[in-house]
Design a protein around this motif. Structure first.
Motif, PDB file in Angstrom:
ATOM      1  N   ALA A  35     -11.786   7.494  -6.874  1.00 61.91           N
ATOM      2  CA  ALA A  35     -12.045   8.226  -8.115  1.00 61.91           C
ATOM      3  C   ALA A  35     -12.463   7.289  -9.241  1.00 61.91           C
ATOM      4  O   ALA A  35     -13.361   7.618 -10.026  1.00 61.91           O
ATOM      5  CB  ALA A  35     -10.813   9.032  -8.512  1.00 61.91           C
ATOM      6  N   SER A  36     -11.850   6.108  -9.312  1.00 61.19           N
ATOM      7  CA  SER A  36     -12.190   5.164 -10.381  1.00 61.19           C
ATOM      8  C   SER A  36     -13.649   4.708 -10.270  1.00 61.19           C
ATOM      9  O   SER A  36     -14.323   4.542 -11.284  1.00 61.19           O
ATOM     10  CB  SER A  36     -11.250   3.958 -10.350  1.00 61.19           C
ATOM     11  OG  SER A  36     -11.327   3.299  -9.101  1.00 61.19           O
ATOM     12  N   SER A  48     -11.724  14.452 -17.048  1.00 61.47           N
ATOM     13  CA  SER A  48     -12.820  15.364 -16.688  1.00 61.47           C
ATOM     14  C   SER A  48     -13.128  15.274 -15.204  1.00 61.47           C
ATOM     15  O   SER A  48     -13.320  16.293 -14.534  1.00 61.47           O
ATOM     16  CB  SER A  48     -14.084  15.038 -17.480  1.00 61.47           C
ATOM     17  OG  SER A  48     -13.876  15.231 -18.846  1.00 61.47           O
ATOM     18  N   LEU A  49     -13.170  14.052 -14.696  1.00 61.77           N
ATOM     19  CA  LEU A  49     -13.477  13.852 -13.280  1.00 61.77           C
ATOM     20  C   LEU A  49     -12.446  14.548 -12.403  1.00 61.77           C
ATOM     21  O   LEU A  49     -12.802  15.193 -11.415  1.00 61.77           O
ATOM     22  CB  LEU A  49     -13.545  12.362 -12.940  1.00 61.77           C
ATOM     23  CG  LEU A  49     -13.816  12.051 -11.471  1.00 61.77           C
ATOM     24  CD1 LEU A  49     -15.161  12.615 -11.025  1.00 61.77           C
ATOM     25  CD2 LEU A  49     -13.744  10.557 -11.227  1.00 61.77           C
ATOM     26  N   GLY A  68      -3.751   3.822   0.900  1.00 60.32           N
ATOM     27  CA  GLY A  68      -2.905   2.965   0.085  1.00 60.32           C
ATOM     28  C   GLY A  68      -2.559   3.672  -1.204  1.00 60.32           C
ATOM     29  O   GLY A  68      -2.090   4.803  -1.193  1.00 60.32           O
ATOM     30  N   ARG A  69      -2.810   3.006  -2.312  1.00 63.75           N
ATOM     31  CA  ARG A  69      -2.515   3.640  -3.603  1.00 63.75           C
ATOM     32  C   ARG A  69      -3.718   4.346  -4.200  1.00 63.75           C
ATOM     33  O   ARG A  69      -3.668   4.838  -5.329  1.00 63.75           O
ATOM     34  CB  ARG A  69      -1.966   2.609  -4.577  1.00 63.75           C
ATOM     35  CG  ARG A  69      -2.862   1.447  -4.840  1.00 63.75           C
ATOM     36  CD  ARG A  69      -2.163   0.373  -5.674  1.00 63.75           C
ATOM     37  NE  ARG A  69      -3.133  -0.637  -6.058  1.00 63.75           N
ATOM     38  CZ  ARG A  69      -3.432  -0.937  -7.295  1.00 63.75           C
ATOM     39  NH1 ARG A  69      -2.816  -0.359  -8.286  1.00 63.75           N
ATOM     40  NH2 ARG A  69      -4.334  -1.852  -7.550  1.00 63.75           N
ATOM     41  N   PHE A  70      -4.806   4.423  -3.450  1.00 66.54           N
ATOM     42  CA  PHE A  70      -6.024   5.079  -3.928  1.00 66.54           C
ATOM     43  C   PHE A  70      -6.264   6.380  -3.176  1.00 66.54           C
ATOM     44  O   PHE A  70      -5.889   6.527  -2.027  1.00 66.54           O
ATOM     45  CB  PHE A  70      -7.252   4.176  -3.723  1.00 66.54           C
ATOM     46  CG  PHE A  70      -7.183   2.902  -4.504  1.00 66.54           C
ATOM     47  CD1 PHE A  70      -7.475   2.883  -5.855  1.00 66.54           C
ATOM     48  CD2 PHE A  70      -6.823   1.714  -3.892  1.00 66.54           C
ATOM     49  CE1 PHE A  70      -7.412   1.713  -6.585  1.00 66.54           C
ATOM     50  CE2 PHE A  70      -6.754   0.533  -4.602  1.00 66.54           C
ATOM     51  CZ  PHE A  70      -7.049   0.531  -5.953  1.00 66.54           C
ATOM     52  N   ILE A  71      -6.925   7.313  -3.848  1.00 68.49           N
ATOM     53  CA  ILE A  71      -7.428   8.516  -3.189  1.00 68.49           C
ATOM     54  C   ILE A  71      -8.927   8.343  -3.073  1.00 68.49           C
ATOM     55  O   ILE A  71      -9.615   8.117  -4.073  1.00 68.49           O
ATOM     56  CB  ILE A  71      -7.074   9.789  -3.976  1.00 68.49           C
ATOM     57  CG1 ILE A  71      -5.557   9.943  -4.059  1.00 68.49           C
ATOM     58  CG2 ILE A  71      -7.701  11.012  -3.307  1.00 68.49           C
ATOM     59  CD1 ILE A  71      -5.106  11.135  -4.867  1.00 68.49           C
TER      60      ILE A  71
END
Length: 109
Positions: A35-36, A48-49, A68-71
């Motif tokens: 997402a980042s 918004s995202l 991990g810690r990310f989607i």
């Protein structure tokens, strides 16, 4: 794909930011993007995202996966292809379509 699913997918894509997110994820391929990275690439605030990702996900156009810690979000190519098939089903009454523009269309004299 049934009509209800097609309408949900088209409705989700009928917004500039969501269309941009979806196109970016299609370009990213099956590996998807965090997402980042999506927010950075599109210059979009995280809040918004998040809303747009939720809408695309509910329409079945993208799929989130925890790594991990990310989607990581990836385009759901099966849904995309189903929508394209739905839209072009019985195109031209079942006869082969002719291109609307031949290579000569772009030629300059």
């Amino acid at each position: 794909m049934d009509t209800k699913a097609a309408i949900a997918a088209l409705a989700a894509l009928a917004q500039e930011s969501r269309l941009a997110v979806f196109r970016l994820l299609v370009q990213a391929g099956p590996a998807g993007m965090a997402a980042s990275r999506i927010a950075e690439a599109l210059g979009m605030p995280a809040s918004s995202l998040s809303f747009h990702l939720k809408e695309l996900s509910h329409a079945g156009l993208i799929v989130p996966q925890q790594q991990g810690r990310f989607i990581i979000y990836a385009a759901q190519f099966e849904t995309m292809n189903g929508l394209l098939s739905f839209l072009t089903e019985n195109c031209c009454g079942g006869t082969p379509c002719t291109p609307s523009c031949t290579p000569a269309c772009g030629a300059t004299s």
